[in-house]
Structure formats: structure tokens, C-alpha cells
Write a protein that holds these residues in place. Structure first.
Motif, PDB file in Angstrom:
ATOM      1  N   VAL A 108       0.883  -1.156   0.000  1.00 38.93           N
ATOM      2  CA  VAL A 108       0.000   0.000   0.000  1.00 38.93           C
ATOM      3  C   VAL A 108       0.924   1.211   0.000  1.00 38.93           C
ATOM      4  CG1 VAL A 108      -1.637   1.362   1.363  1.00 38.93           C
ATOM      5  CG2 VAL A 108      -1.954  -1.110   1.146  1.00 38.93           C
ATOM      6  N   ALA A 109       0.679   2.133  -0.905  1.00 36.43           N
ATOM      7  CA  ALA A 109       1.491   3.351  -0.987  1.00 36.43           C
ATOM      8  C   ALA A 109       0.650   4.536  -0.517  1.00 36.43           C
ATOM      9  CB  ALA A 109       1.978   3.572  -2.417  1.00 36.43           C
ATOM     10  N   ILE A 110       1.263   5.417   0.264  1.00 32.58           N
ATOM     11  CA  ILE A 110       0.596   6.607   0.796  1.00 32.58           C
ATOM     12  C   ILE A 110       1.231   7.840   0.163  1.00 32.58           C
ATOM     13  CG2 ILE A 110      -0.003   7.916   2.875  1.00 32.58           C
ATOM     14  CD1 ILE A 110      -1.183   5.108   2.903  1.00 32.58           C
ATOM     15  N   PHE A 111       0.403   8.746  -0.329  1.00 33.06           N
ATOM     16  CA  PHE A 111       0.848   9.979  -0.977  1.00 33.06           C
ATOM     17  C   PHE A 111       0.168  11.165  -0.304  1.00 33.06           C
ATOM     18  CE2 PHE A 111       0.441   6.560  -3.995  1.00 33.06           C
ATOM     19  CZ  PHE A 111       1.612   6.588  -4.720  1.00 33.06           C
ATOM     20  N   ASN A 112       0.800  12.351  -0.398  1.00 35.11           N
ATOM     21  CA  ASN A 112       0.089  13.556  -0.017  1.00 35.11           C
ATOM     22  C   ASN A 112      -0.647  14.070  -1.268  1.00 35.11           C
ATOM     23  OD1 ASN A 112       1.983  14.996  -1.570  1.00 35.11           O
ATOM     24  ND2 ASN A 112       3.111  15.715   0.216  1.00 35.11           N
ATOM     25  N   LEU A 113      -1.412  15.123  -1.120  1.00 33.07           N
ATOM     26  CA  LEU A 113      -2.223  15.623  -2.231  1.00 33.07           C
ATOM     27  C   LEU A 113      -1.386  16.233  -3.359  1.00 33.07           C
ATOM     28  CD1 LEU A 113      -5.165  15.570  -2.968  1.00 33.07           C
ATOM     29  CD2 LEU A 113      -5.400  17.861  -2.040  1.00 33.07           C
ATOM     30  N   GLN A 114      -0.106  16.485  -3.092  1.00 31.71           N
ATOM     31  CA  GLN A 114       0.800  16.985  -4.130  1.00 31.71           C
ATOM     32  C   GLN A 114       1.461  15.830  -4.891  1.00 31.71           C
ATOM     33  OE1 GLN A 114       0.949  18.304  -0.789  1.00 31.71           O
ATOM     34  NE2 GLN A 114      -0.556  19.733  -1.598  1.00 31.71           N
ATOM     35  N   GLY A 115       1.121  14.591  -4.513  1.00 29.67           N
ATOM     36  CA  GLY A 115       1.651  13.425  -5.211  1.00 29.67           C
ATOM     37  C   GLY A 115       2.987  12.931  -4.703  1.00 29.67           C
ATOM     38  N   GLU A 116       3.439  13.446  -3.573  1.00 23.54           N
ATOM     39  CA  GLU A 116       4.711  12.998  -3.019  1.00 23.54           C
ATOM     40  C   GLU A 116       4.487  11.715  -2.234  1.00 23.54           C
ATOM     41  OE1 GLU A 116       5.231  16.569  -0.819  1.00 23.54           O
ATOM     42  OE2 GLU A 116       6.501  17.472  -2.363  1.00 23.54           O
ATOM     43  N   LEU A 117       5.265  10.676  -2.556  1.00 25.15           N
ATOM     44  CA  LEU A 117       5.174   9.401  -1.857  1.00 25.15           C
ATOM     45  C   LEU A 117       5.611   9.600  -0.412  1.00 25.15           C
ATOM     46  CD1 LEU A 117       4.610   6.335  -2.094  1.00 25.15           C
ATOM     47  CD2 LEU A 117       7.020   6.062  -2.690  1.00 25.15           C
ATOM     48  N   GLN A 118       4.716   9.304   0.534  1.00 25.25           N
ATOM     49  CA  GLN A 118       5.007   9.478   1.953  1.00 25.25           C
ATOM     50  C   GLN A 118       5.509   8.192   2.599  1.00 25.25           C
ATOM     51  OE1 GLN A 118       4.365  12.802   3.456  1.00 25.25           O
ATOM     52  NE2 GLN A 118       4.554  12.974   1.242  1.00 25.25           N
ATOM     53  N   LYS A 119       4.937   7.064   2.160  1.00 23.03           N
ATOM     54  CA  LYS A 119       5.284   5.799   2.796  1.00 23.03           C
ATOM     55  C   LYS A 119       4.847   4.662   1.885  1.00 23.03           C
ATOM     56  CE  LYS A 119       5.892   3.605   7.020  1.00 23.03           C
ATOM     57  NZ  LYS A 119       7.086   3.667   7.769  1.00 23.03           N
ATOM     58  N   LYS A 120       5.674   3.629   1.809  1.00 21.53           N
ATOM     59  CA  LYS A 120       5.307   2.391   1.127  1.00 21.53           C
ATOM     60  C   LYS A 120       5.232   1.321   2.201  1.00 21.53           C
ATOM     61  CE  LYS A 120       6.563   1.643  -3.110  1.00 21.53           C
ATOM     62  NZ  LYS A 120       7.251   1.243  -4.338  1.00 21.53           N
ATOM     63  N   ILE A 121       4.063   0.690   2.322  1.00 18.97           N
ATOM     64  CA  ILE A 121       3.799  -0.256   3.405  1.00 18.97           C
ATOM     65  C   ILE A 121       3.697  -1.666   2.837  1.00 18.97           C
ATOM     66  CG2 ILE A 121       2.220  -0.827   5.280  1.00 18.97           C
ATOM     67  CD1 ILE A 121       1.158   2.158   4.864  1.00 18.97           C
ATOM     68  N   PRO A 122       4.651  -2.543   3.166  1.00 16.93           N
ATOM     69  CA  PRO A 122       4.529  -3.937   2.726  1.00 16.93           C
ATOM     70  C   PRO A 122       3.423  -4.630   3.519  1.00 16.93           C
ATOM     71  CG  PRO A 122       6.615  -3.573   3.882  1.00 16.93           C
ATOM     72  CD  PRO A 122       5.869  -2.282   3.882  1.00 16.93           C
ATOM     73  N   VAL A 123       2.414  -5.122   2.818  1.00 16.06           N
ATOM     74  CA  VAL A 123       1.249  -5.712   3.469  1.00 16.06           C
ATOM     75  C   VAL A 123       1.209  -7.226   3.309  1.00 16.06           C
ATOM     76  CG1 VAL A 123      -1.288  -5.795   3.445  1.00 16.06           C
ATOM     77  CG2 VAL A 123      -0.106  -3.604   3.231  1.00 16.06           C
ATOM     78  N   SER A 124       1.507  -7.710   2.097  1.00 20.93           N
ATOM     79  CA  SER A 124       1.309  -9.123   1.808  1.00 20.93           C
ATOM     80  C   SER A 124       2.277  -9.578   0.719  1.00 20.93           C
ATOM     81  CB  SER A 124      -0.137  -9.322   1.332  1.00 20.93           C
ATOM     82  OG  SER A 124      -0.369 -10.636   0.911  1.00 20.93           O
ATOM     83  N   ASN A 125       2.482 -10.887   0.631  1.00 18.16           N
ATOM     84  CA  ASN A 125       3.224 -11.446  -0.496  1.00 18.16           C
ATOM     85  C   ASN A 125       2.327 -11.607  -1.711  1.00 18.16           C
ATOM     86  OD1 ASN A 125       5.641 -11.672   0.938  1.00 18.16           O
ATOM     87  ND2 ASN A 125       5.052 -13.654   1.764  1.00 18.16           N
ATOM     88  N   ASP A 126       1.060 -11.341  -1.524  1.00 13.70           N
ATOM     89  CA  ASP A 126       0.058 -11.471  -2.571  1.00 13.70           C
ATOM     90  C   ASP A 126      -0.373 -10.078  -3.045  1.00 13.70           C
ATOM     91  OD1 ASP A 126      -1.588 -12.907  -4.209  1.00 13.70           O
ATOM     92  OD2 ASP A 126      -2.702 -13.884  -2.611  1.00 13.70           O
ATOM     93  N   TRP A 127      -1.159 -10.021  -4.099  1.00  9.41           N
ATOM     94  CA  TRP A 127      -1.689  -8.751  -4.586  1.00  9.41           C
ATOM     95  C   TRP A 127      -2.566  -8.113  -3.524  1.00  9.41           C
ATOM     96  CZ3 TRP A 127      -3.548  -8.480 -10.307  1.00  9.41           C
ATOM     97  CH2 TRP A 127      -2.555  -8.955 -11.167  1.00  9.41           C
ATOM     98  N   VAL A 128      -2.377  -6.825  -3.282  1.00  8.67           N
ATOM     99  CA  VAL A 128      -3.296  -6.067  -2.435  1.00  8.67           C
ATOM    100  C   VAL A 128      -4.270  -5.397  -3.407  1.00  8.67           C
ATOM    101  CG1 VAL A 128      -3.562  -4.262  -0.712  1.00  8.67           C
ATOM    102  CG2 VAL A 128      -1.532  -5.719  -0.671  1.00  8.67           C
ATOM    103  N   ARG A 129      -5.465  -5.968  -3.497  1.00  8.86           N
ATOM    104  CA  ARG A 129      -6.430  -5.546  -4.516  1.00  8.86           C
ATOM    105  C   ARG A 129      -7.180  -4.267  -4.158  1.00  8.86           C
ATOM    106  NH1 ARG A 129      -7.620  -7.821  -8.865  1.00  8.86           N
ATOM    107  NH2 ARG A 129      -6.870  -9.861  -9.408  1.00  8.86           N
ATOM    108  N   GLU A 130      -7.504  -4.103  -2.891  1.00 12.38           N
ATOM    109  CA  GLU A 130      -8.370  -2.992  -2.489  1.00 12.38           C
ATOM    110  C   GLU A 130      -7.779  -2.243  -1.307  1.00 12.38           C
ATOM    111  OE1 GLU A 130     -11.265  -2.100  -4.037  1.00 12.38           O
ATOM    112  OE2 GLU A 130     -10.833  -3.693  -5.488  1.00 12.38           O
ATOM    113  N   VAL A 131      -8.076  -0.958  -1.250  1.00 14.64           N
ATOM    114  CA  VAL A 131      -7.668  -0.133  -0.111  1.00 14.64           C
ATOM    115  C   VAL A 131      -8.757   0.907   0.117  1.00 14.64           C
ATOM    116  CG1 VAL A 131      -6.295   1.501  -1.488  1.00 14.64           C
ATOM    117  CG2 VAL A 131      -5.769   1.165   0.926  1.00 14.64           C
TER     118      VAL A 131
END
Length: 169
Positions: free
Chosen positions: A100-123
Motif C-alpha cells: 500500500v502506498a501513501i501519498f500527499n495531495l501533491q503526489g509525493e510518496l510518503q510511505k510504502k507499506i509492505p502488506v502481503s506477499n500477494d496482490w493487495v487488490r483494495e484499499v
């Protein structure tokens, strides 16, 4: 963006977001690009369309002009879904890379969160914006807490045994 509908699809080898006025049935191309659009959200107050694509990018385009305001690589594989916080200050995307990737409203990547070894389909952000919920290809559901340094907790759900296709909070 009252009475407007946004639909993503393919037309003549180009991927498009089509805006349709539900009252007049007038349509226009709101965005056109080379990559399949995998998720769309509209920030009407900010006059912005947010979308994710098959190349792993998250983008923001001006609703009126269709001009890209920013384009940020958030995933090494498909970006599959996109969500925004109620405050409209944070954007989250889910990806085929298990993050899961988190961005601010200016599009700057704030954090990349490893969640699973599988596809994370929904957030999806909660209504209070104090948590995210992410669902995976193999039916796992995770709670992510942005205000607690993005801690992750697996949520047990029964009897779901297949992929999670949609989340609403």
C-alpha cells in the motif's frame, strides 16, 4: 461535479476516462493515456480526478482540462485501487506488488507499506481517516493505522476464502 459520472475504458488502443453528464448525456474525454486505468476517485472539492494505472503509477488530473497535475510511481507492478482520506490530505493506493502506498495531495510518496506477499487488490480509508483497510488476492484483510506509524494488523474474516474484490467503510 454534480451529476457527473467518470468511466474508465479502452478506445482505439488508448485508455480513457470519459466524463458523462447524467442530466444532459453530454460526454467528453477527461483523460487519455497509454496505460490501463485500474482505479478512479473524484475529489470534486479540489476539481481533481485521481487514478491508478497498470504501470504502477498514481496520478491526479484537473477535472476541467484533463491536464495531469502529478504522476508518481507507487508500485513496481500494477497499481490496483486508489482511495483518499476524508480530509482529502492523504491518498492511498494498493498494488500487485503487495504494498500500500501513501501519498500527499501533491503526489509525493510518503510511505510504502509492505502488506502481503500477494496482490493487495483494495484499499479504503475509514470515514474518520484514522485507519485504512486493505484486502488481498487470497482473502486476507488488514487494518493499517496511519496515526500509529502505519502499524498493520490482520483482521480475521470468515468464511471468505477467495480474493477480496471491494471494500467500503
Amino acid at each position: 461535479a454534480k451529476d457527473l459520472c467518470y468511466v474508465a475504458g479502452k478506445n482505439d488502443d488508448k485508455y480513457q476516462i470519459i466524463e458523462t453528464n447524467l442530466v444532459t448525456n453530454a460526454t467528453r474525454v477527461a483523460h487519455e493515456g497509454p496505460d490501463q486505468i485500474t482505479g478512479i476517485r473524484v475529489l470534486a472539492k479540489k476539481n481533481v480526478i485521481l487514478f491508478s494505472d497498470a504501470a504502477g503509477f498514481v496520478q491526479a488530473a484537473d477535472i476541467e482540462s484533463g491536464k495531469i497535475q502529478w504522476r508518481t510511481k507507487g508500485h513496481s507492478k500494477y497499481a490496483l485501487d486508489i482511495s483518499y482520506s476524508k480530509s482529502e490530505k492523504l491518498i492511498a493506493s494498493s498494488g500487485a506488488d503487495g504494498n500500500v502506498a501513501i501519498f500527499n495531495l501533491q503526489g509525493e510518496l510518503q510511505k510504502k507499506i509492505p502488506v502481503s506477499n500477494d496482490w493487495v487488490r483494495e484499499v479504503c480509508f475509514s470515514n474518520a481517516s484514522n485507519m485504512l483497510v486493505a484486502g488481498t488476492e487470497n482473502g486476507e484483510l488488514y487494518q493499517i493505522k496511519p496515526k500509529q506509524d502505519y502499524t498493520i494488523e490482520k483482521i480475521r474474516i470468515e468464511p471468505l476464502k477467495g480474493n477480496i474484490t471491494e471494500i467500503a467503510l
